[in-house]
Design a protein around this motif. Sequence first.
Motif, mmCIF file in Angstrom:
data_model
loop_
_atom_site.group_PDB
_atom_site.id
_atom_site.type_symbol
_atom_site.label_atom_id
_atom_site.label_comp_id
_atom_site.label_asym_id
_atom_site.label_seq_id
_atom_site.Cartn_x
_atom_site.Cartn_y
_atom_site.Cartn_z
ATOM 1 N N LYS A 135 1.614 -39.221 -40.251
ATOM 2 C CA LYS A 135 2.449 -40.381 -40.505
ATOM 3 C C LYS A 135 3.160 -40.276 -41.850
ATOM 4 N N ILE A 136 2.605 -39.490 -42.771
ATOM 5 C CA ILE A 136 3.294 -39.274 -44.048
ATOM 6 C C ILE A 136 3.718 -37.811 -44.206
ATOM 7 N N MET A 137 3.088 -36.908 -43.442
ATOM 8 C CA MET A 137 3.495 -35.501 -43.400
ATOM 9 C C MET A 137 3.788 -35.150 -41.942
ATOM 10 N N PRO A 138 4.987 -35.434 -41.465
ATOM 11 C CA PRO A 138 5.285 -35.241 -40.042
ATOM 12 C C PRO A 138 5.118 -33.806 -39.554
ATOM 13 N N LEU A 139 5.363 -32.834 -40.434
ATOM 14 C CA LEU A 139 5.282 -31.434 -40.029
ATOM 15 C C LEU A 139 4.522 -30.654 -41.083
ATOM 16 N N ARG A 140 3.486 -29.919 -40.641
ATOM 17 C CA ARG A 140 2.636 -29.145 -41.544
ATOM 18 C C ARG A 140 2.457 -27.761 -40.934
ATOM 19 N N LEU A 141 2.872 -26.716 -41.671
ATOM 20 C CA LEU A 141 2.976 -25.377 -41.104
ATOM 21 C C LEU A 141 2.102 -24.372 -41.837
ATOM 22 N N GLN A 142 1.798 -23.283 -41.139
ATOM 23 C CA GLN A 142 1.142 -22.129 -41.733
ATOM 24 C C GLN A 142 1.754 -20.884 -41.106
ATOM 25 N N GLY A 143 1.547 -19.739 -41.743
ATOM 26 C CA GLY A 143 2.107 -18.529 -41.146
ATOM 27 C C GLY A 143 2.153 -17.365 -42.100
ATOM 28 N N TYR A 144 3.210 -16.552 -41.971
ATOM 29 C CA TYR A 144 3.260 -15.266 -42.640
ATOM 30 C C TYR A 144 4.668 -15.008 -43.181
ATOM 31 N N ILE A 145 4.719 -14.497 -44.410
ATOM 32 C CA ILE A 145 5.978 -14.105 -45.023
ATOM 33 C C ILE A 145 5.963 -12.586 -45.186
ATOM 34 N N PHE A 146 6.956 -11.916 -44.632
ATOM 35 C CA PHE A 146 7.073 -10.466 -44.726
ATOM 36 C C PHE A 146 8.015 -10.123 -45.886
ATOM 37 N N VAL A 147 7.545 -9.281 -46.806
ATOM 38 C CA VAL A 147 8.384 -8.862 -47.928
ATOM 39 C C VAL A 147 8.414 -7.339 -47.989
ATOM 40 N N GLU A 148 9.461 -6.830 -48.611
ATOM 41 C CA GLU A 148 9.609 -5.380 -48.782
ATOM 42 C C GLU A 148 9.765 -5.061 -50.257
ATOM 43 N N ASP A 149 8.979 -4.091 -50.717
ATOM 44 C CA ASP A 149 9.094 -3.601 -52.088
ATOM 45 C C ASP A 149 10.277 -2.634 -52.131
ATOM 46 N N LYS A 150 11.341 -2.989 -52.841
ATOM 47 C CA LYS A 150 12.549 -2.170 -52.848
ATOM 48 C C LYS A 150 12.350 -0.830 -53.547
ATOM 49 N N LEU A 151 11.329 -0.732 -54.390
ATOM 50 C CA LEU A 151 11.079 0.526 -55.083
ATOM 51 C C LEU A 151 10.338 1.530 -54.214
ATOM 52 N N THR A 152 9.374 1.030 -53.430
ATOM 53 C CA THR A 152 8.542 1.936 -52.627
ATOM 54 C C THR A 152 8.855 1.877 -51.137
ATOM 55 N N ARG A 153 9.652 0.888 -50.717
ATOM 56 C CA ARG A 153 9.987 0.668 -49.302
ATOM 57 C C ARG A 153 8.768 0.309 -48.458
ATOM 58 N N ARG A 154 7.715 -0.153 -49.101
ATOM 59 C CA ARG A 154 6.518 -0.557 -48.366
ATOM 60 C C ARG A 154 6.605 -2.034 -48.015
ATOM 61 N N ARG A 155 6.058 -2.388 -46.853
ATOM 62 C CA ARG A 155 6.075 -3.773 -46.374
ATOM 63 C C ARG A 155 4.723 -4.438 -46.645
ATOM 64 N N TYR A 156 4.798 -5.705 -46.998
ATOM 65 C CA TYR A 156 3.599 -6.503 -47.242
ATOM 66 C C TYR A 156 3.720 -7.827 -46.483
ATOM 67 N N VAL A 157 2.572 -8.395 -46.137
ATOM 68 C CA VAL A 157 2.532 -9.703 -45.485
ATOM 69 C C VAL A 157 1.768 -10.669 -46.381
ATOM 70 N N ILE A 158 2.376 -11.816 -46.642
ATOM 71 C CA ILE A 158 1.737 -12.863 -47.450
ATOM 72 C C ILE A 158 1.355 -14.013 -46.523
ATOM 73 N N GLY A 159 0.086 -14.332 -46.471
ATOM 74 C CA GLY A 159 -0.385 -15.450 -45.660
ATOM 75 C C GLY A 159 -0.232 -16.759 -46.421
ATOM 76 N N VAL A 160 0.310 -17.780 -45.766
ATOM 77 C CA VAL A 160 0.493 -19.088 -46.398
ATOM 78 C C VAL A 160 0.072 -20.189 -45.435
ATOM 79 N N ARG A 161 -0.248 -21.338 -45.982
ATOM 80 C CA ARG A 161 -0.566 -22.514 -45.183
ATOM 81 C C ARG A 161 -0.142 -23.761 -45.959
ATOM 82 N N ASP A 162 -0.184 -24.895 -45.298
ATOM 83 C CA ASP A 162 0.172 -26.172 -45.929
ATOM 84 C C ASP A 162 1.577 -26.176 -46.530
ATOM 85 N N ILE A 163 2.547 -25.698 -45.743
ATOM 86 C CA ILE A 163 3.951 -25.951 -46.052
ATOM 87 C C ILE A 163 4.322 -27.176 -45.224
ATOM 88 N N PHE A 164 4.696 -28.274 -45.877
ATOM 89 C CA PHE A 164 4.786 -29.524 -45.128
ATOM 90 C C PHE A 164 5.992 -30.364 -45.554
#
Length: 362
Positions: A135-164
């Motif tokens: 009723k005060i937080m209509p949408l509350r999300l969790q998931g994954y952010i994919f990032v790339e290190d431009k120096l090494t070209r390696r991919r990483y995944v950042i887990g997040v929750r409580d984006i609302f």
Amino acid sequence: MRWIYLVLLLIIFLLQQCYGQANSEELQVGRILLCLQGNTPSNYLGMFPTYDTLCTTLREYKDENENEMRKVAMLQRDSQRLQQFDPVYNPQLADDFERVYKKGRDSGLHWSDMVMARYELEKMMLPRELIGLPKIMPLRLQGYIFVEDKLTRRRYVIGVRDIFTFKNKWYGGRLVNVLEAETIDEYLDKYAAERKLEKDKLLNEMYGIAEPEVLVAAKPAAPKVTEEEEDEEEEDKTTKEIMERKYYKGTFDETAVELYIRGMKGPCPETICSWEAMYRFQDMDEFIKLEVRKTPDGVWHFDEEPEVGSMELKLQGDKFTGGWMSLKDKTEYEVNLTEQKEIRGRKLMQMDTIIENNLFSN
């Protein structure tokens, strides 16, 4: 000098707006990464609302629907649970930022040279102790952010929750973990190994079904059982074996609805001896449990628990058609549902967990 002072005030105001209120989930994800990129925990913590603001909004909420107001009243009586969203009351938010930043750096991730590749977010399940929160937080999300290190070209995944969402703006973004990975499955496998958990238990924990302490606790030595008891246990395991899972989406007249059915093995000659099912309307957070019967002529009967309504549907190919009727006032709706062929394993796991833990709407 006066104009310089005014400019500084304007910059401070804009920075507060930048890190306190975002107009979209994409902007919020981007701001989380900006904080990690610049290692600015103070800006990160500024993206969470204060406990006082949350309490004030909760206290002022009004709804003509008595059932909805009861849910809100339950949270009002236990409003200290909202402290988890305020860094002042929940120092773990700052600790998580520092931990994830350090872990990424130690893993070879150059934070200042990383860019976002993509992100995937999904709705978080609502635990019973936070009933009324939507009723005060209509949408509350969790998931994954994919990032790339431009120096090494390696991919990483950042887990997040409580984006609302709160007051039509986006807030939060609690950091869970960062791991070098190309896919979500690879991230989850590594995360489970890191926590020394089975992957399905990790998913249960992520969806708020089980507490971490329960999952990692050592199991007590199993008592000795007789052969008769072993046979009974084996029979019970067979009975609970899932033979088929079906997920449908469609409408009750014009109201969107989703239906989940799974067929269970049992002591009968057929492959499937019984069914378990649940459905949920688009404006509901929790599923409604259904009792399922199938007649010899192929008609499916679904009865709500508690008894509020029932459906009678005919399955033709991948489509259910029929009707739903209220047992209270005999209101009827036309039902049209279509099987969804491509559905992620994580969603199936989530729905199985709801059934097995009886996490239905009362």
